[in-house]
Enzyme design. Sequence first.
Site, PDB file in Angstrom:
ATOM      1  N   LYS A   1       0.858  -1.187   0.000  1.00 49.45           N
ATOM      2  CA  LYS A   1       0.000   0.000   0.000  1.00 49.45           C
ATOM      3  C   LYS A   1       0.895   1.238   0.000  1.00 49.45           C
ATOM      4  CE  LYS A   1      -3.825  -2.311   0.209  1.00 49.45           C
ATOM      5  NZ  LYS A   1      -4.857  -2.228  -0.832  1.00 49.45           N
TER       6      LYS A   1
ATOM      7  N   ASP B   1      -0.281   0.009  -4.494  1.00 51.10           N
ATOM      8  CA  ASP B   1      -1.726   0.272  -4.502  1.00 51.10           C
ATOM      9  C   ASP B   1      -2.003   1.545  -3.709  1.00 51.10           C
ATOM     10  OD1 ASP B   1      -4.471   0.238  -4.284  1.00 51.10           O
ATOM     11  OD2 ASP B   1      -4.613  -1.803  -3.472  1.00 51.10           O
TER      12      ASP B   1
ATOM     13  N   GLU C   1      -1.933   0.506  -8.643  1.00 49.13           N
ATOM     14  CA  GLU C   1      -3.355   0.147  -8.557  1.00 49.13           C
ATOM     15  C   GLU C   1      -4.150   1.315  -7.988  1.00 49.13           C
ATOM     16  OE1 GLU C   1      -3.875  -3.725  -6.894  1.00 49.13           O
ATOM     17  OE2 GLU C   1      -5.649  -3.142  -5.749  1.00 49.13           O
TER      18      GLU C   1
ATOM     19  N   GLU D   1     -11.454  -2.716  -8.504  1.00 46.94           N
ATOM     20  CA  GLU D   1     -12.183  -3.191  -7.323  1.00 46.94           C
ATOM     21  C   GLU D   1     -13.330  -2.265  -6.947  1.00 46.94           C
ATOM     22  OE1 GLU D   1      -8.462  -2.740  -4.880  1.00 46.94           O
ATOM     23  OE2 GLU D   1      -9.881  -2.253  -3.323  1.00 46.94           O
TER      24      GLU D   1
ATOM     25  N   ASP E   1     -13.903  -7.695  -9.285  1.00 43.95           N
ATOM     26  CA  ASP E   1     -14.215  -7.974  -7.884  1.00 43.95           C
ATOM     27  C   ASP E   1     -15.521  -8.751  -7.885  1.00 43.95           C
ATOM     28  OD1 ASP E   1     -13.829  -6.509  -4.803  1.00 43.95           O
ATOM     29  OD2 ASP E   1     -15.762  -7.399  -5.331  1.00 43.95           O
TER      30      ASP E   1
ATOM     31  N   HIS F   1      -9.245  -8.627  -7.813  1.00 46.63           N
ATOM     32  CA  HIS F   1      -9.111  -8.084  -6.468  1.00 46.63           C
ATOM     33  C   HIS F   1      -9.679  -9.085  -5.467  1.00 46.63           C
ATOM     34  CE1 HIS F   1     -11.093  -5.772  -3.080  1.00 46.63           C
ATOM     35  NE2 HIS F   1      -9.816  -5.521  -2.907  1.00 46.63           N
TER      36      HIS F   1
END
Length: 439
Positions: free
Chosen positions: A219, A247, A273, A299, A322, A349
Site C-alpha cells: 500500500k 496500490d 493500482e 475493485e 471484484d 481483487h
Amino acid sequence: MRPSVTGFEVHDIRFPTSERLDGSDAMNPDPDYSAAYVVLRTDGGHEGHGFVFTIGRGNEVTAAAIEALRPYVVGRPAPTSAADLAVLHHDLTHDSQLRWLGPEKGVMHMAAGAVVNAAWDLAATTAGLPVWEFLASMSPEDLVSLVDFRYLTDVLTRDEALAILRAAEPGRTERARLLREEGYPAYTTSPGWLGYDDAKLVRLAKEAVADGFVQIKLKVGADLDDDVRRLSLARAAVGPGIRIAVDANQRWDVCEAIRWMAALAPYEPHWIEEPTSPDDILGHAAVRAGQPVKVATGEHVANRVVFKQLLQAGAVDFVQIDAARVAGVNENLAILLLAAKYGVPVCPHAGGVGLCELVQHLAMFDFVAVSGSREDRVIEYVDHLHEHFAAPAVVEAGHYRAPTAPGFSARMHPATLAAYRYPDGPQWLARRPAQEVTS
Ligand SMILES: [Mg+2]
C-alpha cells in the site's frame, strides 16, 4: 415438483480487523472487514450463500438493500440453469423503481450482486459442481445468454462474445486438467498494509517469497518519503526477481499520481493500482501515459460500462474484477469478455473477507473457457479470516488450488454467523464498554 426458494435470511456480519490494522491503506486506515450476507433456502433442502463485502460502517445499509430484493426471490423456482440465472439477474437489476438508486451502481447494485451470487451458489451446489466448473460446463450460447449486452454493443456484440467463447472451447478439458494439477498463480498483499511497521513489512515480504509467491503488493500514497523507504526495504528483502505491485487506493489527483509514481519508478513497481478516482476513466488514461508504471484498477469500478470505457480509452494494463462489487457472476462474465476482446489480463481483487473464496472461481473459469490464458494473470491473496469459511480458498506454493467442493466457496460457518453478528453477537457485545452492556 420443482423446488422453490422459501427462505431468505440477511445477516450483518463484521470482524474487528481494525484492532490489528490488517487491511489498512492510505484511504481506509481502520477497516472492520464485514459482509452483508444472504442465505437462500429451498423447500428441496438446498441453500445458496452470497454477500457484499464492506469495511464496517454502512454494512447495515447494504443489508437493508439486500432485504429490498426479497420479493424477487422468495417463491421463485430454485434456479438451476443458465436460463434461470439470466432471468433472475435481469429481474434484480431492472426493477423500474429500485433502478433509480443507481442505475447499476452503488449499494443497490452490490446487493443485487450478493443475491445473484447466492443463486449461483445454490445452482452450482444443486448441480454438484464448484462454480468455476459449473460455468465451464455451459455452452458458449448459454454463457452469452447470461450477459446483459445493453450499453456494450458499440464495443462487444453478442456475436463477438460468442466467437470469443467458441474459440476457447476446444482446449477447455486440457486447461481444466492443468488447473487441477497446477492451480492458478496468486500474489499476496499481506506484507504491505500501511499500518505495519518496517520490521513487519520486511519479515512478511521474506516469508511471502519463501512461501512461493512471485509477486507481493504494498500500500502506498500516504507519505512519499515513507513509500520510497518501504519500497526500497521491500525490494532489498525480496530481490530483483520478485514483482512488487503498489496500490494507492484512490488517494491521488491525476497530476499527483504521475509525480508520485515517477518517484517510485526506480524501484520497478509492477503496477500502480487505483491511482485516482475509480470513476475517472480519462484520468487513468493520463496516469498511464504520464509515467512509466503500468496501471491497474477495478475493485471499485461500478459496472461493466465503466470497464468498457477504461478499455476503450486505453486507460488500464490490468483489469481487476471484484466478485462482490458488480451484479454478480453475470456482470463479471461481461467484464471478462470485454477484457478478452481487448487482450488485457484480468488480475482479480480479493483483499477483504471472502473475496478470495469467490473470485478464484471467476479467474479459473476465465482460464478454462474465456481468455484461455494464465499469462500475466494473478489472483490477489490475503491470509485473513479464511477460517470462517466451510470451504476456504487454499493457496500453496504461490498458487490457488482449484476448488473441488460444490458451490461458490461462499459459506461461512453457522458459528461465525452467530458470533460476529453486528451489533449483538457475542464478539461485539464483549467489545462494548461495560456501562453500555448493562444499560
Ligand atoms: Mg486494491
